[in-house]
Write an enzyme that holds these catalytic residues in place. Structure first.
Site, PDB file in Angstrom:
ATOM      1  N   LYS A 184       0.837  -1.197   0.000  1.00  0.00           N
ATOM      2  CA  LYS A 184       0.000   0.000   0.000  1.00  0.00           C
ATOM      3  C   LYS A 184       0.879   1.258   0.000  1.00  0.00           C
ATOM      4  CE  LYS A 184      -3.537   2.273   2.753  1.00  0.00           C
ATOM      5  NZ  LYS A 184      -4.461   2.188   3.878  1.00  0.00           N
ATOM      6  N   GLU A 208      10.382  -4.740   4.694  1.00  0.00           N
ATOM      7  CA  GLU A 208      10.460  -6.133   4.242  1.00  0.00           C
ATOM      8  C   GLU A 208      10.182  -6.223   2.746  1.00  0.00           C
ATOM      9  OE1 GLU A 208       8.795  -5.007   6.804  1.00  0.00           O
ATOM     10  OE2 GLU A 208       8.880  -6.366   8.528  1.00  0.00           O
ATOM     11  N   GLY A 230      -4.905  -1.963   4.988  1.00  0.00           N
ATOM     12  CA  GLY A 230      -4.113  -3.110   4.518  1.00  0.00           C
ATOM     13  C   GLY A 230      -4.807  -4.437   4.773  1.00  0.00           C
ATOM     14  N   ARG A 231      -5.299  -4.621   5.990  1.00  0.00           N
ATOM     15  CA  ARG A 231      -5.911  -5.919   6.340  1.00  0.00           C
ATOM     16  C   ARG A 231      -7.314  -6.070   5.778  1.00  0.00           C
ATOM     17  NH1 ARG A 231      -4.831  -2.568  10.446  1.00  0.00           N
ATOM     18  NH2 ARG A 231      -6.500  -1.804  11.782  1.00  0.00           N
ATOM     19  N   GLU A 246      -4.940  -6.893  14.716  1.00  0.00           N
ATOM     20  CA  GLU A 246      -4.428  -5.561  14.358  1.00  0.00           C
ATOM     21  C   GLU A 246      -5.578  -4.543  14.439  1.00  0.00           C
ATOM     22  OE1 GLU A 246      -2.606  -4.327  10.376  1.00  0.00           O
ATOM     23  OE2 GLU A 246      -0.787  -4.765  11.498  1.00  0.00           O
ATOM     24  N   HIS A 294      -5.634 -33.183  17.258  1.00  0.00           N
ATOM     25  CA  HIS A 294      -4.528 -33.999  17.760  1.00  0.00           C
ATOM     26  C   HIS A 294      -3.399 -33.126  18.274  1.00  0.00           C
ATOM     27  CE1 HIS A 294      -6.443 -37.642  16.259  1.00  0.00           C
ATOM     28  NE2 HIS A 294      -6.896 -36.822  15.323  1.00  0.00           N
ATOM     29  N   LYS A 317       9.281  -0.788  14.222  1.00  0.00           N
ATOM     30  CA  LYS A 317       9.862  -0.424  12.915  1.00  0.00           C
ATOM     31  C   LYS A 317      10.921   0.648  13.106  1.00  0.00           C
ATOM     32  CE  LYS A 317       5.628  -0.807  10.092  1.00  0.00           C
ATOM     33  NZ  LYS A 317       4.708  -0.058   9.256  1.00  0.00           N
TER      34      LYS A 317
END
Ligand code: F6P
Length: 554
Positions: free
Chosen positions: A213, A219, A275-276, A361, A392, A512
């Site tokens: 965005k 990253e 973003g999410r 978030e 399990h 950050k």
């Protein structure tokens, strides 16, 4: 500044909240066994079906009165007005002064949603049309790489909302994907992620989507530069190859050009898409490449159907509202700190990871919109694995541990891969888990099975562990859209009641900033002067020493 719900009282002063607090004392020890025994119709009554999604919420620790009070809390918290405010483009993301309009991303062509005096729906459809045109050309082999070969591999480089949605959707909809193409997703700044993603691929057949965005995320930009180096090294460094092998998805055209991607190869979106909340924007380009434009349109239609249901249905039969209220009931009154999302569908294996960002978030906030400490716990910790694998692993704790872990089970009537009796077994397991959690097994029942007295306590299941059961016909693109929108709006319902900003994410900033300070301290030739705390200083020195040793060995 638009303050949320100026007419709404602080949470603990709301009438419905006070009544819920008193009501909780009356019902906290009620057992689901009793609730079901006293009301033989409960399992039929406490269900809602909308947009092809069936929710059985009868195995929750609620009475009719609880539901009435929870709905009253939503009303008193101004949820109806907040829904209208969101859908109509008001700047409800107060701390970033932005509208919140992921719902406009799936609005039909003729709709109108006005932001700052402009209808944004035509722009949304322009981008969708460009994406469709591009996707068709890549999928058909018409789009050629630098050497004239068709694209066989697509790598999405992004992180957070620019990764979790695309990777989840790709996995979820793999059944509908073009199988002669390879799709991979690189997110981590750990070089291993990129190295493993490309190790067996041909640069001449590989297309990178740089999805960010902001187009500034450390990253993503680091991986994007490594991708460009990897790609160009196969083409004698000819930068003309970038136009054939790189496209960008971003809101930041300036940064995209700076990186060297022609903005003709950029698919845009807008600051009113969080973003999410962006997997159905151009961030979904990899999804469209995988499943094709028609299936992508079906996905958007699924989202839209759930949006309309959320916007128009009365709260007592509104799926996202009910799910949000139930989650809040456990979180704030029973003190549940977590919730498990358990899809009995292998293709949804990344759905819990996707929901972690969406829920945590969004609602992991400690202050209200007006900057005051919240009066109760906010967003729960979300975790999950597909069934039956989780059974399990961690289900032991859900059945017999000391914590209350409300569960959302998600199951589908029809499998996508029919294989012998597998699907009946899968469904039998999900139904059994919900039954076991709710009703458990008493000491008397255990003894009646002939279990030795000393072993009885270990074999008792106290039950009364709540769950929702979400049933859908089949996992289709539309069904996925409905499920994602269901959780998006459930998150919004809870955030509205807590009066928090569910659309900002300031909590990711400090780490950050500090990383940006530490990077040169790790990389400098000379010993840097370190001014962190003694632990961080010491760790930096150790990392430098280990790096020097590994450089000497190399
Ligand atoms: O982790 C913080 C965050 O801002 C997320 O909200 C977002 O999804 C992610 O980083 C990626 O951001 P971008 O798409 O700008 O690279």
């Amino acid at each position: 500044m638009t303050k949320h719900n100026q007419n709404v009282a602080p949470l603990t002063e709301r009438e419905a909240w006070k009544r819920l607090t008193a009501h909780y004392q009356q019902v906290r020890d009620l057992h689901l066994r009793t609730l079901f025994k006293d009301d033989p119709q409960r399992g039929d009554r406490m269900t809602v079906e909308a947009a092809g999604v069936f929710l059985d919420f009868s195995k929750n620790r609620v009475t009719d009165e609880t539901l009435k009070l929870l709905v009253a809390l939503a009303e008193e918290s101004g949820l109806r007005q907040r829904i209208e405010a969101m859908f109509s483009g008001e700047k409800i993301n107060v701390t970033e002064q932005r509208a919140v309009l992921h719902t406009a991303l799936r609005a039909p062509k003729g709709a109108s949603v006005v932001v700052d005096g402009k209808n944004v729906v035509p722009q949304v459809h322009d981008v969708l049309d460009r994406m469709a045109d591009f996707a068709e050309r890549v999928r058909s082999g018409q789009w050629k790489g630098y050497t004239g070969k068709a694209i066989a591999n697509v790598i999405n480089i992004g992180i957070g909302g620019s990764d979790l949605g695309p990777v989840m959707a790709y996995e979820a909809l793999k059944h509908y994907s073009q199988r002669d193409m390879t799709f991979r997703f690189v997110s981590n700044v750990d070089g291993t992620d990129f190295a493993e993603a490309v190790r067996d691929l041909e640069p001449a057949e590989t297309l990178f989507i740089i999805a960010s965005k902001t187009f500034t995320t450390l990253e993503t930009m680091t991986n994007a530069h490594s991708a460009r180096d990897w790609s160009l090294s196969a083409f004698d460094g000819d930068t003309d190859a970038v136009a054939k092998h790189f496209v960008a998805v971003s809101t930041n055209a300036e940064k995209v050009s700076e990186f060297g991607i022609d903005t003709a190869n950029m698919f845009g979106f807008w600051d009113w898409v969080g973003g999410r909340y962006s997997m159905d924007s151009a961030i979904g380009l990899s999804t469209m490449l995988a499943i094709g434009p028609d299936s992508f349109e079906a996905l958007l239609d699924g989202f839209h159907q759930m949006d309309e249901h959320f916007r128009t249905a009365p709260f007592y039969c509104n799926l996202p509202v009910l799910m949000g209220l139930l989650s809040l009931w456990y979180n704030d009154f029973f003190g549940a700190e977590t919730m498990a999302v358990l899809p009995y569908e292998q293709y949804l294996k990344r759905f819990p990871a996707y929901l972690q960002q969406l829920c945590m978030e969004s609602n992991g906030k400690h202050v209200t919109i007006d900057g005051r400490q919240v009066a109760c716990a906010t967003g729960p910790i979300v975790f999950g694995e597909p069934g039956t694998n989780g059974q399990h692993s961690f289900y032991q704790m859900i059945h017999q541990g000391t914590r209350l872990i409300p569960c959302d089970f998600i199951a589908f009537g029809q499998p996508l891969n029919r294989l012998g009796r597998h699907h009946d077994m899968l469904l039998a397991n999900v139904l059994a888990q919900a039954e076991a959690l709710a009703f458990g097994k008493t000491a008397e029942q255990v003894k009646a099975e002939g279990v030795a007295d000393w072993l009885v306590p270990h074999r008792v299941f106290e039950g009364n562990r709540p769950s929702n059961m979400i049933l859908v016909e089949q996992l289709t693109p539309a069904a996925l859209g409905k499920l994602v929108a269901l959780y998006e709006h459930s998150v919004f319902t809870q955030g509205t009641i807590w009066n928090i900003d569910s659309f900002d994410q300031w909590g990711v900033e400090l780490g950050k900033q500090l990383a940006n300070r530490i990077i040169p301290e790790l990389e400098s030739e000379d010993q840097p002067a370190l001014a962190h705390d003694s632990s961080t200083n010491n760790l930096i020195r150790r990392c430098r020493t280990m790096k020097e040793a590994s450089c000497l060995l190399a």
